[in-house]
Design a protein around this motif. Structure first.
Motif, mmCIF file in Angstrom:
data_model
loop_
_atom_site.group_PDB
_atom_site.id
_atom_site.type_symbol
_atom_site.label_atom_id
_atom_site.label_comp_id
_atom_site.label_asym_id
_atom_site.label_seq_id
_atom_site.Cartn_x
_atom_site.Cartn_y
_atom_site.Cartn_z
ATOM 1 N N UNK A 74 1.157 -0.851 -0.234
ATOM 2 C CA UNK A 74 0.038 0.015 -0.298
ATOM 3 C C UNK A 74 0.678 1.369 0.034
ATOM 4 N N UNK A 75 1.671 0.690 0.463
ATOM 5 C CA UNK A 75 3.214 1.944 0.458
ATOM 6 C C UNK A 75 4.341 1.792 -0.652
ATOM 7 N N UNK A 76 4.549 1.014 -0.120
ATOM 8 C CA UNK A 76 5.439 1.138 -1.705
ATOM 9 C C UNK A 76 5.798 1.066 -2.687
ATOM 10 N N UNK A 77 4.816 -0.172 -3.385
ATOM 11 C CA UNK A 77 4.696 0.070 -4.164
ATOM 12 C C UNK A 77 3.498 1.198 -5.438
ATOM 13 N N UNK A 78 3.046 1.901 -4.449
ATOM 14 C CA UNK A 78 2.797 2.516 -5.496
ATOM 15 C C UNK A 78 4.223 4.055 -6.115
ATOM 16 N N UNK A 114 -10.844 3.095 -3.764
ATOM 17 C CA UNK A 114 -10.508 2.932 -5.491
ATOM 18 C C UNK A 114 -11.918 3.272 -6.231
ATOM 19 N N UNK A 115 -12.492 3.309 -5.774
ATOM 20 C CA UNK A 115 -14.295 3.867 -6.411
ATOM 21 C C UNK A 115 -14.363 5.537 -6.405
ATOM 22 N N UNK A 116 -13.851 5.702 -5.124
ATOM 23 C CA UNK A 116 -14.277 6.559 -4.717
ATOM 24 C C UNK A 116 -12.857 7.565 -5.913
ATOM 25 N N UNK A 117 -12.268 6.910 -5.857
ATOM 26 C CA UNK A 117 -10.825 7.752 -6.442
ATOM 27 C C UNK A 117 -11.058 7.656 -8.049
ATOM 28 N N UNK A 131 -9.115 9.030 -15.187
ATOM 29 C CA UNK A 131 -8.492 8.626 -16.890
ATOM 30 C C UNK A 131 -7.250 8.037 -16.628
ATOM 31 N N UNK A 132 -6.932 9.384 -16.360
ATOM 32 C CA UNK A 132 -5.052 9.989 -17.330
ATOM 33 C C UNK A 132 -4.328 8.876 -16.100
ATOM 34 N N UNK A 133 -5.054 8.971 -14.812
ATOM 35 C CA UNK A 133 -3.970 7.552 -13.633
ATOM 36 C C UNK A 133 -4.239 6.675 -14.075
ATOM 37 N N UNK A 134 -5.340 5.982 -14.377
ATOM 38 C CA UNK A 134 -6.219 4.548 -14.735
ATOM 39 C C UNK A 134 -5.283 4.553 -16.146
ATOM 40 N N UNK A 135 -4.955 5.341 -17.805
ATOM 41 C CA UNK A 135 -4.411 4.778 -18.491
ATOM 42 C C UNK A 135 -1.808 4.400 -17.442
ATOM 43 N N UNK A 136 -1.675 5.662 -16.742
ATOM 44 C CA UNK A 136 -1.163 5.451 -16.541
ATOM 45 C C UNK A 136 -0.604 4.513 -15.801
ATOM 46 N N UNK A 137 -1.884 3.014 -15.129
ATOM 47 C CA UNK A 137 -1.442 2.543 -14.721
ATOM 48 C C UNK A 137 -1.639 1.116 -15.567
ATOM 49 N N UNK A 149 -4.341 1.827 -7.913
ATOM 50 C CA UNK A 149 -6.109 2.295 -8.212
ATOM 51 C C UNK A 149 -6.321 3.845 -7.517
ATOM 52 N N UNK A 150 -5.607 3.380 -6.063
ATOM 53 C CA UNK A 150 -6.562 4.106 -4.839
ATOM 54 C C UNK A 150 -6.330 5.636 -5.097
ATOM 55 N N UNK A 151 -4.565 5.565 -5.421
ATOM 56 C CA UNK A 151 -3.741 6.248 -5.420
ATOM 57 C C UNK A 151 -3.371 7.411 -6.936
#
Length: 450
Positions: free
Chosen positions: A26-30, A184-187, A194-200, A264-266
């Motif tokens: 939750x901390x290191x991976x993102x 995740x839903x709220x974010x 969508x730009x963050x989702x594309x990044x992932x 996806x949360x961040x």
């Protein structure tokens, strides 16, 4: 001395997954994902979990279940070699030292729940940064939350495997998933998310280089709690009917899903407010409060709720890992010193809390707790994470692949011939050649030798 064991298959998977799912996910991976190109890093990470993580996990499962004892003695029972005995002792020591400084960061998570409750995380970026440094360097406040976290861990571990760790895992892990899905839903519903989702999920293949491969390999190794004694100790409570390979795959999947969900949360929220995805280790405690405040500022109640839920999630993730870390040393003390579980747990909690207290105080700039210009906290992190873990993981693979009795390894892998050994030779090849080589690359890379 009678040993406990897990009562159900679900208990095995959730408890062991809880060991792996922690601040590393939750901390290191993102922030590792943000620094290494997003989707490309995730794909390589998932490949590394299959290539390195699962075979190493199975190896620790085999050692722990075969011996049915604490990690130090488990290695000793498979060989009379002093070198092999040293691997087990070093694994227990590594888990114990990590417990001390890990408890410090776990305490920070509780402090941030309190800060979210009192709306202390809603200021401008400078105020939030000031809040973090003022708290983390305070001589007393972090110690208070450290003790609270360690007391919670004691209550769970002292009750044993079935009534303590397994029962808590069946509550904590589903709760963690629910909280994760809420954020995740709220974010993902924010404007520009969508730009963050594309990044992932949209790979930029130009980002591929040796650095990204080694970073992903290292993250897979640390994320799954390999070489800390946790996996081996938990396996000593497995029944003879547990499918070790299947369990390792299930735990690897859960661990990876949580890591991706953490992204996806961040990142959708970060992209929504124009925050750079490569904010580094400060992402969780300094950058994210500002992200939540800006993203949900138009509806303060939602921002307040999301911030509170997020740091509750972070605290649960920290607690599930602390449970497994404390269990490693508890099992060792209980069986080697022949004392009760409660006494062993109390001994571990108290001694680890002392280490944590010194690590915490070292962040306040106390000269007596600095060495080579580094705080005691940073030294513990470096020694355990960059020296002990790779060495223990490397030696474990070499031992299982080259020196452990082949019949024992095969029998444990196939549950004494009751399960098909279709992938046994592939597993053995990975443990003999690929895993040690990859771990060696990680180790040398950290010191700039490759």
């Amino acid at each position: 001395m009678e040993r406990g064991n897990f009562a159900t298959k679900m208990g095995i998977v959730l408890a062991t997954a809880g060991s792996a799912v922690g601040l590393g996910n939750v901390w290191r991976f993102p922030y590792m994902t943000g620094e290494n190109g997003g989707a490309v890093f995730i794909l390589i990470y998932l490949f590394c979990v299959l290539l390195l993580g699962i075979p190493c996990m199975i190896s620790e499962f085999i050692i722990g279940r075969h011996a049915q004892t604490n990690t130090a003695r488990a290695y000793r029972m498979l060989s009379n070699s002093k070198v092999v005995s040293f691997i087990g002792i070093m694994s227990v020591l590594t888990g114990f030292l990590i417990t001390g400084y890990y408890a410090v960061v776990s305490g920070w998570c509780l402090q941030y729940i309190w800060g979210a409750l009192l709306s202390r995380l809603d200021g401008d970026p400078a105020e939030v940064q000031s809040y973090f440094f003022a708290f983390s360097q305070h001589p007393v406040k972090p110690l208070f939350w450290l003790i609270i976290m360690m007391m919670l861990t004691y209550i769970i571990v002292a009750k044993g495997i079935r009534d303590g760790i397994e029962r808590a895992s069946k509550v904590l892990m589903p709760t963690l998933f629910i909280l994760l899905l809420i954020i995740v839903g709220a974010s993902c519903m924010l404007p520009g998310a969508m730009e963050g989702i594309k990044f992932l999920f949209r790979p930029d293949w130009s980002m591929i280089n040796g650095e990204v491969f080694l970073s992903a390999l290292g993250q897979a190794f640390y994320s799954l709690s390999i070489a800390m004694g946790c996996i081996c100790t938990y396996a000593s409570y497995f029944s003879k009917h547990t499918n070790l390979a299947s369990s390792a795959v299930q735990i690897g999947v859960i661990d990876s899903v949580v890591a991706v969900l953490a992204g996806l949360m961040i990142f959708p929220a970060a992209f929504s407010v124009g925050v750079s995805p490569d904010s580094g280790p400060s992402l969780i405690f300094i950058t994210l409060p500002n992200v939540f405040h800006q993203a949900f500022g138009s509806v303060p109640v939602v921002g307040y709720f999301v911030s509170l839920v997020f740091y509750s999630l972070l605290s649960l993730a920290a607690l599930t890992s602390l449970m497994s870390l404390v269990e490693v040393s508890t099992a060792f003390c209980q069986e080697e010193l022949r004392i009760s579980r409660k006494a062993a747990t109390l001994m571990v909690i108290c001694s680890a809390s002392v280490i944590g207290a010194f690590c915490s105080l070292s962040l306040g700039g106390y000269d007596g707790l600095q060495l080579f210009g580094k705080s005691l906290f940073d030294i513990f992190d470096f020694v355990t994470g960059q020296i002990f873990l790779p060495i223990v993981g490397f030696l474990t693979c070499i031992f299982i692949g080259w020196f452990a009795p082949h019949k024992v390894v095969h029998d444990e892998f196939t549950n004494w011939g009751t399960l098909p050994g279709t992938f046994f030779h592939l597993y053995l090849f990975l443990v003999k050649y690929i895993c040690p080589l990859c771990i060696l690359f990680i180790f040398l890379h950290q010191f700039g030798l490759i």
